[in-house]
Design a protein around this motif. Structure first.
Motif, short mmCIF file in Angstrom:
data_model
loop_
_atom_site.label_atom_id
_atom_site.label_comp_id
_atom_site.label_asym_id
_atom_site.label_seq_id
_atom_site.Cartn_x
_atom_site.Cartn_y
_atom_site.Cartn_z
N PHE A 1 40.45 31.33 44.04
CA PHE A 1 39.48 32.41 44.27
C PHE A 1 37.99 31.92 43.71
O PHE A 1 38.06 31.15 42.46
N VAL B 1 42.19 40.22 39.75
CA VAL B 1 41.77 39.51 41.08
C VAL B 1 42.92 38.36 41.53
O VAL B 1 43.19 38.14 42.54
N ILE C 1 39.91 33.46 53.64
CA ILE C 1 40.87 34.63 54.47
C ILE C 1 40.21 35.89 54.00
O ILE C 1 40.79 36.78 54.53
N ARG C 2 39.20 35.94 52.95
CA ARG C 2 38.69 37.09 52.68
C ARG C 2 37.29 36.83 51.89
O ARG C 2 37.57 36.29 50.85
N THR D 1 32.32 37.40 46.38
CA THR D 1 33.76 36.73 45.81
C THR D 1 34.30 36.22 47.21
O THR D 1 34.12 36.70 48.39
N SER E 1 46.87 38.19 49.15
CA SER E 1 47.44 37.18 49.72
C SER E 1 48.35 36.49 48.44
O SER E 1 48.32 37.03 47.34
N HIS F 1 38.11 34.59 48.62
CA HIS F 1 39.74 34.02 48.71
C HIS F 1 39.93 33.20 49.59
O HIS F 1 39.79 33.26 50.67
N ASN G 1 47.13 37.34 44.89
CA ASN G 1 45.57 37.49 44.77
C ASN G 1 45.22 38.87 45.26
O ASN G 1 45.54 39.24 46.55
N PHE G 2 44.47 39.64 44.68
CA PHE G 2 44.09 41.21 45.25
C PHE G 2 42.87 40.71 46.01
O PHE G 2 41.84 40.68 45.25
N ALA G 3 42.91 40.55 47.23
CA ALA G 3 41.68 40.29 47.89
C ALA G 3 40.58 41.29 48.34
O ALA G 3 39.66 40.90 48.56
N GLY G 4 41.17 42.47 48.44
CA GLY G 4 40.45 43.61 48.81
C GLY G 4 41.29 44.96 48.69
O GLY G 4 42.51 44.91 48.51
N PRO G 5 40.58 46.10 48.69
CA PRO G 5 41.39 47.21 48.12
C PRO G 5 42.40 47.68 49.50
O PRO G 5 42.13 47.54 50.49
N THR H 1 46.05 28.76 46.74
CA THR H 1 45.41 29.72 46.71
C THR H 1 44.23 29.42 45.85
O THR H 1 44.35 28.97 44.96
N SER I 1 39.90 31.03 39.89
CA SER I 1 41.28 30.68 39.82
C SER I 1 41.52 29.82 40.94
O SER I 1 41.19 29.94 41.92
N GLU J 1 42.82 42.88 58.77
CA GLU J 1 42.42 41.97 57.63
C GLU J 1 43.23 41.92 56.43
O GLU J 1 43.97 42.57 56.08
N VAL J 2 43.36 40.55 55.88
CA VAL J 2 44.00 40.31 54.50
C VAL J 2 43.34 41.14 53.59
O VAL J 2 42.25 41.03 53.16
N ASN K 1 34.05 38.72 50.42
CA ASN K 1 33.32 39.83 50.04
C ASN K 1 32.08 39.51 49.75
O ASN K 1 31.43 38.30 49.80
#
Lengths: 274, 274
Positions: free
Chosen positions: A111, B214, A85-86, A91, B107, A93, B68-72, A109, A64, B103-104, A88
């Protein structure tokens, strides 16, 4: 360098970046992709994506991308900051900022991810469309970036020289598009092709009004192998609006390769003046 | 404080923020809106939007939002940084970052603007649907956030207790939704309601699989006056997918007030495992 290598194409020159330190990339606008105010937004989006594609820490492929057109990009140099910025396991971001003279002109942004093979299905079929080669090439000169695309309109052409005299109530455009001259499709050029549709308000009202995209989001369904399969042939795009209300209109668009594979789902919101 | 004031509603408690200095806001997760991993994403999105809504430098109303759901998001405290990165005369671009322990975790970007009256038209009509009150309330307990919504499914319910035995090939869900207990619609609650659809892969395959949004983008068609007109009644949502391919599926959704006014166009891309 042969004239047929990708890097010699005007599109590659337009999105070219020189890596600097600290997530920074230097670039400059291209005269050949100018729009009314600043560069064609699709090329700006492709240039920001290109910063991630070239970043040494990048993993995976784009899933995205959101690009916000915050202010006009002036002719000349710009800096792009692309920050992971993140990250995993599979994945990543990204935060994207394009600046001129220290001011943000574009934000975004992205992904990225590494895909694995899963159960898969395409729900949205390609609209029926006659072959691109059976349709006339639409040559338009009012904005320089048009000349870098080969457009063949299946339906929904707004031609300012001969506006439609009847109110169809329709916001749909279906068109074949490829780079001109032809260039093998990749993530950067697909990013730009998701933005080739005229503002829906032009088509709906059959006239120009001050208008411009303020935010655009692409979802990449295709992986690199499917882009290679699409080759340098035309892709089919379908764009339409859901609502235009007091200065802002949305647009939903889809782009398929000519074998019917859905490559991109794209949405954008555009300002219009009247 | 009366129990009928908005601020006493569980939703308002979940999105509540305490302003700090330097574009920072402090908040904490709410047990009542928990999903499988972390809070319901719609509430996270609404909380980030709420930082802009509360920001003293904010101008206008939301036009677009990308989250953006970067992490839990872990249970407990978080910080939101909402920075106006570009302010023009009647428009404003925002950068949004939610952090935990530095930690982000989320975003986003947002675009706000002051609208003026223009030629306007809604192209996309509300699907035919029987009245919400004529449909059964779907009570589901597998995730706590469900209990904060009143869902009435017109079509496309995936019920894990009784999966459909035939393959319809369909990814469409049409449902009525409102907060439970009822709460007057506003930009924050509309933001959350744009995310109430189950991942399309659950419905398509009639089973759970590890899945999660995501990235999500909302375009707000409604202004504040139209949200007030929608009141605390159900809104109608329609969601569907265009393609599911190797771990990622898109979703396009629209939300109408019960008088047929299109309030929101929303897209998202969701991860799925298998």
């Amino acid at each position: 360098m042969s004239t047929s290598t990708p890097t010699s194409h005007a599109f590659d020159q337009a999105i070219a970046l020189q890596p600097q330190d600290n997530n920074l990339f230097a670039g400059a606008t291209s005269d050949t992709y100018q729009n009314m105010v600043g560069p064609f937004g699709g090329v700006t989006a492709a240039t920001l994506l290109n910063a991630v594609l070239q970043h040494p820490e990048r993993i995976g492929e784009p899933i995205s991308l959101t690009i916000n057109f915050a202010g006009p990009v002036q002719p000349g140099a710009f800096a792009i900051e692309a920050t992971p910025i993140r990250t995993n396991r599979s994945t990543q971001h990204w935060l994207l900022l394009q600046r001129q003279a220290g001011e943000v002109v574009t934000s975004g942004t992205a992904f990225f991810a590494t895909r694995r093979e899963t159960w898969s299905e395409q729900q949205l079929s390609m609209p029926a469309a006659v072959a691109a080669d059976s349709l006339p090439l639409v040559s338009r000169t009012e904005r320089s970036w048009f000349e870098n695309y080969d457009f063949r309109y299946v339906s929904g052409l707004f031609n300012p020289a001969s506006p439609s005299e009847h109110d169809t109530g329709d916001t749909d455009t279906v068109l074949w598009a490829r780079d001109n001259p032809a260039r093998p499709l990749d993530f950067a050029s697909l990013t730009a092709m998701g933005d080739v549709f005229a503002p829906r308000i032009f088509h709906r009202r059959q006239r120009f009004t001050p208008a411009g995209t303020v935010s655009m989001t692409h979802y990449y369904h295709a992986d690199a192998a499917q882009l290679i399969e699409a080759g340098d042939r035309h892709v089919l795009g379908h764009a339409r609006a859901a609502r235009m209300h007091n200065n802002y209109s949305d647009q939903i668009a889809h782009v398929w390769s000519d074998d019917g594979t859905l490559l991109l789902t794209s949405t954008q919101v555009a300002y219009y003046k009247e």
